[in-house]
Design a protein around this motif. Structure first.
Motif, PDB file in Angstrom:
ATOM      1  N   PRO A 167      25.433  11.124 -12.264  1.00 52.00           N
ATOM      2  CA  PRO A 167      24.972  10.323 -11.116  1.00 52.00           C
ATOM      3  C   PRO A 167      24.733   8.859 -11.512  1.00 52.00           C
ATOM      4  O   PRO A 167      24.987   7.952 -10.700  1.00 52.00           O
ATOM      5  CB  PRO A 167      23.651  11.010 -10.725  1.00 52.00           C
ATOM      6  N   GLU A 168      24.277   8.605 -12.752  1.00 51.22           N
ATOM      7  CA  GLU A 168      24.041   7.230 -13.221  1.00 51.22           C
ATOM      8  C   GLU A 168      25.340   6.440 -13.277  1.00 51.22           C
ATOM      9  O   GLU A 168      25.390   5.259 -12.938  1.00 51.22           O
ATOM     10  CB  GLU A 168      23.416   7.210 -14.628  1.00 51.22           C
ATOM     11  N   HIS A 169      26.387   7.115 -13.768  1.00 51.02           N
ATOM     12  CA  HIS A 169      27.720   6.503 -13.817  1.00 51.02           C
ATOM     13  C   HIS A 169      28.110   6.069 -12.395  1.00 51.02           C
ATOM     14  O   HIS A 169      28.535   4.936 -12.171  1.00 51.02           O
ATOM     15  CB  HIS A 169      28.696   7.526 -14.421  1.00 51.02           C
ATOM     16  N   LYS A 170      27.917   6.982 -11.442  1.00 48.39           N
ATOM     17  CA  LYS A 170      28.302   6.690 -10.057  1.00 48.39           C
ATOM     18  C   LYS A 170      27.534   5.482  -9.509  1.00 48.39           C
ATOM     19  O   LYS A 170      28.125   4.559  -8.929  1.00 48.39           O
ATOM     20  CB  LYS A 170      28.061   7.927  -9.184  1.00 48.39           C
ATOM     21  N   LEU A 171      26.198   5.475  -9.742  1.00 49.43           N
ATOM     22  CA  LEU A 171      25.367   4.381  -9.219  1.00 49.43           C
ATOM     23  C   LEU A 171      25.706   3.050  -9.885  1.00 49.43           C
ATOM     24  O   LEU A 171      25.790   2.008  -9.222  1.00 49.43           O
ATOM     25  CB  LEU A 171      23.881   4.707  -9.444  1.00 49.43           C
ATOM     26  N   ALA A 172      25.903   3.079 -11.201  1.00 44.50           N
ATOM     27  CA  ALA A 172      26.213   1.842 -11.933  1.00 44.50           C
ATOM     28  C   ALA A 172      27.531   1.257 -11.446  1.00 44.50           C
ATOM     29  O   ALA A 172      27.660   0.042 -11.252  1.00 44.50           O
ATOM     30  CB  ALA A 172      26.261   2.119 -13.436  1.00 44.50           C
ATOM     31  N   HIS A 173      28.526   2.141 -11.228  1.00 39.48           N
ATOM     32  CA  HIS A 173      29.825   1.638 -10.780  1.00 39.48           C
ATOM     33  C   HIS A 173      29.781   1.163  -9.328  1.00 39.48           C
ATOM     34  O   HIS A 173      30.494   0.231  -8.960  1.00 39.48           O
ATOM     35  CB  HIS A 173      30.914   2.685 -11.014  1.00 39.48           C
ATOM     36  N   ALA A 174      28.920   1.803  -8.518  1.00 38.55           N
ATOM     37  CA  ALA A 174      28.761   1.318  -7.137  1.00 38.55           C
ATOM     38  C   ALA A 174      28.166  -0.095  -7.159  1.00 38.55           C
ATOM     39  O   ALA A 174      28.570  -0.971  -6.384  1.00 38.55           O
ATOM     40  CB  ALA A 174      27.863   2.261  -6.349  1.00 38.55           C
ATOM     41  N   GLN A 175      27.227  -0.313  -8.079  1.00 34.66           N
ATOM     42  CA  GLN A 175      26.637  -1.644  -8.227  1.00 34.66           C
ATOM     43  C   GLN A 175      27.706  -2.660  -8.670  1.00 34.66           C
ATOM     44  O   GLN A 175      27.817  -3.746  -8.095  1.00 34.66           O
ATOM     45  CB  GLN A 175      25.489  -1.596  -9.247  1.00 34.66           C
ATOM     46  N   LEU A 176      28.499  -2.269  -9.666  1.00 33.45           N
ATOM     47  CA  LEU A 176      29.569  -3.167 -10.136  1.00 33.45           C
ATOM     48  C   LEU A 176      30.539  -3.473  -9.000  1.00 33.45           C
ATOM     49  O   LEU A 176      30.944  -4.628  -8.807  1.00 33.45           O
ATOM     50  CB  LEU A 176      30.331  -2.535 -11.311  1.00 33.45           C
ATOM     51  N   ALA A 177      30.905  -2.433  -8.245  1.00 32.67           N
ATOM     52  CA  ALA A 177      31.859  -2.623  -7.142  1.00 32.67           C
ATOM     53  C   ALA A 177      31.300  -3.611  -6.119  1.00 32.67           C
ATOM     54  O   ALA A 177      32.037  -4.470  -5.618  1.00 32.67           O
ATOM     55  CB  ALA A 177      32.166  -1.283  -6.480  1.00 32.67           C
ATOM     56  N   SER A 178      29.997  -3.532  -5.858  1.00 30.27           N
ATOM     57  CA  SER A 178      29.460  -4.454  -4.850  1.00 30.27           C
ATOM     58  C   SER A 178      29.422  -5.882  -5.400  1.00 30.27           C
ATOM     59  O   SER A 178      29.692  -6.837  -4.673  1.00 30.27           O
ATOM     60  CB  SER A 178      28.113  -3.955  -4.317  1.00 30.27           C
ATOM     61  N   TRP A 179      29.146  -6.036  -6.706  1.00 32.25           N
ATOM     62  CA  TRP A 179      29.226  -7.389  -7.299  1.00 32.25           C
ATOM     63  C   TRP A 179      30.665  -7.912  -7.298  1.00 32.25           C
ATOM     64  O   TRP A 179      30.915  -9.091  -7.120  1.00 32.25           O
ATOM     65  CB  TRP A 179      28.682  -7.371  -8.733  1.00 32.25           C
ATOM     66  N   MET A 180      31.609  -6.983  -7.511  1.00 38.30           N
ATOM     67  CA  MET A 180      33.026  -7.381  -7.509  1.00 38.30           C
ATOM     68  C   MET A 180      33.435  -7.897  -6.130  1.00 38.30           C
ATOM     69  O   MET A 180      34.116  -8.915  -6.013  1.00 38.30           O
ATOM     70  CB  MET A 180      33.914  -6.192  -7.920  1.00 38.30           C
ATOM     71  N   LEU A 181      33.005  -7.185  -5.097  1.00 35.31           N
ATOM     72  CA  LEU A 181      33.318  -7.620  -3.722  1.00 35.31           C
ATOM     73  C   LEU A 181      32.692  -8.986  -3.443  1.00 35.31           C
ATOM     74  O   LEU A 181      33.333  -9.866  -2.867  1.00 35.31           O
ATOM     75  CB  LEU A 181      32.805  -6.584  -2.712  1.00 35.31           C
ATOM     76  N   GLU A 182      31.453  -9.137  -3.903  1.00 36.76           N
ATOM     77  CA  GLU A 182      30.741 -10.418  -3.742  1.00 36.76           C
ATOM     78  C   GLU A 182      31.515 -11.565  -4.410  1.00 36.76           C
ATOM     79  O   GLU A 182      31.498 -12.698  -3.944  1.00 36.76           O
ATOM     80  CB  GLU A 182      29.399 -10.311  -4.469  1.00 36.76           C
ATOM     81  N   ALA A 183      32.186 -11.231  -5.530  1.00 29.03           N
ATOM     82  CA  ALA A 183      32.948 -12.244  -6.274  1.00 29.03           C
ATOM     83  C   ALA A 183      34.325 -12.471  -5.657  1.00 29.03           C
ATOM     84  O   ALA A 183      35.132 -13.241  -6.178  1.00 29.03           O
ATOM     85  CB  ALA A 183      33.091 -11.823  -7.734  1.00 29.03           C
ATOM     86  N   GLY A 184      34.604 -11.775  -4.555  1.00 27.68           N
ATOM     87  CA  GLY A 184      35.886 -11.963  -3.873  1.00 27.68           C
ATOM     88  C   GLY A 184      37.022 -11.147  -4.471  1.00 27.68           C
ATOM     89  O   GLY A 184      38.195 -11.432  -4.250  1.00 27.68           O
ATOM     90  N   LEU A 185      36.688 -10.103  -5.231  1.00 27.95           N
ATOM     91  CA  LEU A 185      37.732  -9.295  -5.870  1.00 27.95           C
ATOM     92  C   LEU A 185      38.084  -8.096  -4.994  1.00 27.95           C
ATOM     93  O   LEU A 185      37.269  -7.612  -4.210  1.00 27.95           O
ATOM     94  CB  LEU A 185      37.258  -8.777  -7.235  1.00 27.95           C
ATOM     95  N   GLU A 186      39.317  -7.617  -5.193  1.00 30.98           N
ATOM     96  CA  GLU A 186      39.753  -6.366  -4.590  1.00 30.98           C
ATOM     97  C   GLU A 186      39.231  -5.265  -5.518  1.00 30.98           C
ATOM     98  O   GLU A 186      39.310  -5.427  -6.720  1.00 30.98           O
ATOM     99  CB  GLU A 186      41.286  -6.353  -4.646  1.00 30.98           C
ATOM    100  N   THR A 187      38.706  -4.166  -4.988  1.00 29.26           N
ATOM    101  CA  THR A 187      38.133  -3.164  -5.900  1.00 29.26           C
ATOM    102  C   THR A 187      38.734  -1.783  -5.690  1.00 29.26           C
ATOM    103  O   THR A 187      39.174  -1.445  -4.586  1.00 29.26           O
ATOM    104  CB  THR A 187      36.606  -3.025  -5.700  1.00 29.26           C
ATOM    105  N   TRP A 188      38.732  -0.996  -6.755  1.00 30.88           N
ATOM    106  CA  TRP A 188      39.109   0.418  -6.649  1.00 30.88           C
ATOM    107  C   TRP A 188      38.594   1.177  -7.866  1.00 30.88           C
ATOM    108  O   TRP A 188      38.239   0.589  -8.873  1.00 30.88           O
ATOM    109  CB  TRP A 188      40.633   0.570  -6.523  1.00 30.88           C
ATOM    110  N   GLN A 189      38.565   2.508  -7.697  1.00 34.46           N
ATOM    111  CA  GLN A 189      38.228   3.393  -8.809  1.00 34.46           C
ATOM    112  C   GLN A 189      39.497   4.127  -9.185  1.00 34.46           C
ATOM    113  O   GLN A 189      40.244   4.571  -8.305  1.00 34.46           O
ATOM    114  CB  GLN A 189      37.149   4.380  -8.362  1.00 34.46           C
ATOM    115  N   ASP A 190      39.781   4.264 -10.478  1.00 40.56           N
ATOM    116  CA  ASP A 190      41.023   4.947 -10.853  1.00 40.56           C
ATOM    117  C   ASP A 190      40.790   6.446 -11.088  1.00 40.56           C
ATOM    118  O   ASP A 190      39.692   6.964 -10.883  1.00 40.56           O
ATOM    119  CB  ASP A 190      41.705   4.242 -12.039  1.00 40.56           C
TER     120      ASP A 190
END
Ligand SMILES: [Zn+2]
Length: 414
Positions: free
Chosen positions: A41-64
């Motif tokens: 669950p920590e992995h999931k939450l940490a990556h959700a946080q990263l994804a939201s920062w990525m969107l904020e930075a104007g990046l396209e995001t995905w999980q592989d």
């Protein structure tokens, strides 16, 4: 923009990276210690946080397919292959907050800083979900998925609670049957760049904030068994013994001397004395040897010679000696052109001659080397401490690393 203004901007960005490292450290298995393992669950939450920062930075995001988190600074007119920046977001048990995570956050911040800059290539940032192997003992799962060397047999590996990787992927929301199927190919990668804390004391000793990595040392690990004859500690005369531990003591001294003479590192990290009683002569000793060198050739020849020397010591003492190779990783060199590029930006931002240093620890870059030229930059860390809560870096050093990274990302444009 004046020089002073630009200094202020990078410094405030560096402060933001430090705050984000603190925030990332809050995604942990337990609140007292930082532990973040693969497919938790920590992995999931940490990556959700990263994804939201990525969107904020104007990046396209995905999980592989293996659970790595990606962000892309999209080029409007990509005429070149994609530049990949990355490091890992997982941690060891009771970890520090900068190992891996700092490299991810710096890459993300560099791309945010370059928001308005148009480049002729996409730039991807990847947070590898597993590098440390904390949960399944299989290290570098994230980068292996990207580099096309994810082993389907890993899916059967179980964690300490008997949960297989396949079922952990399933609960996480991944499809184990397609794990690694979206790997990248070398023609589509411009280079792979990774910034990481040094995890050693070299930069601190030289009083430098950052250093250019020359390569990642190859490693071999052995398990040795030395057998003699157990006996009564009071009745068997000292000159008539086959004391396995006395033989091993001599071997360990030989290993240290040999490593000093040949400028390699060698470690006996585990040693078991049997039967392990205060009044019994040791009849058998098992110990491990970890040996590393940046030169694969030197690693091979040193291992061969050293094993012969150890066998000779055993023979002189009428002991039996067996060695079993239990692990090996090939030495990987960083691309020379990329080393040069890093050195240029380092010298520009530090006004000092760049320091070149090898990495004794493994990194995602060594797997990415299978599909890309790799270039790494180390950031000084306090006393070289890592894999420990006391791991620490300064905002000033992070600021220098960020300046270097921002320049480096743009340096491929013709
Ligand atoms: Zn790391």
């Amino acid at each position: 923009m004046s020089h002073k203004d630009s200094m202020t901007e990078t410094e405030s960005r560096a402060a933001k990276v430090m705050q984000r490292a603190d925030r990332m450290a809050s995604f942990s298995e337990t609140p007292e210690h930082l532990t973040r393992a693969y497919l938790t669950p920590e992995h999931k939450l940490a990556h959700a946080q990263l994804a939201s920062w990525m969107l904020e930075a104007g990046l396209e995001t995905w999980q592989d397919s293996v659970g790595n988190q990606w962000g892309r600074k999209v080029s409007a007119n990509p005429t070149m292959p994609t530049l990949i920046l990355g490091s890992h977001s997982d941690t060891v048990a009771n970890a520090g907050r900068y190992d891996g995570n700092l490299g991810v956050l710096l890459a993300l911040e560099a791309l945010e800083a370059l928001g308005d800059v148009e480049l002729p290539y996409h730039v991807d940032v990847v947070a590898f979900a597993d590098e440390e192997g904390t949960r399944f003992n299989t290290t570098l799962i994230g980068s292996s998925g990207v580099a096309g060397c994810f082993q389907p047999s890993w899916l059967e590996v179980e964690d300490a609670n008997g949960v297989s990787m396949a079922s952990a992927m399933d609960s996480f929301g991944l499809e184990p049957q397609v794990a690694g199927s979206d790997s990248r190919v070398d023609e589509e990668i411009l280079a792979y760049l990774e910034v990481h804390i040094e995890q050693g004391p070299v930069l601190e000793a030289q009083n430098l904030p950052v250093g250019v990595v020359t390569g990642i040392a190859g490693a071999k690990r052995y398990e040795m068994t030395v057998k003699g004859m157990a006996g009564h500690a009071g009745t068997v005369p000292i000159g008539l013994r086959q004391d396995a531990f006395c033989g091993v003591a001599q071997m360990v001294t030989e290993i240290e001397n040999y490593a000093l003479e040949h400028d390699i590192v060698a470690t006996v990290g585990k040693c078991e004395v049997l039967p392990g009683a205060v009044n019994v002569i040791p009849g058998e000793v098992r110990f491990t040897l970890d040996i590393r060198s940046l030169s694969q050739h030197q690693l091979e020849t040193c291992c061969e010679t050293l094993l012969e020397k150890l066998a000779a010591i055993a023979k002189l003492r009428s002991l039996s000696f067996e060695s079993r190779n239990i692990y090996q990783a090939q030495a990987v060199l960083c691309d020379e052109v990329l080393q040069h590029k890093w050195a240029n930006v380092v010298e520009k931002h530090t006004q000092q001659t760049a320091c070149f240093l090898p990495s004794g620890a493994g990194h995602d870059a060594m797997v990415m080397a299978q599909v890309a030229n790799i270039g790494m930059l180390f950031v000084r860390c306090d006393k070289g401490i890592s894999h420990h809560p006391a791991e620490s870096v300064t905002t000033e050093d992070v600021s220098v690393a960020l300046d270097c990274f921002i320049d480096m990302v743009q340096s491929f444009a013709p």
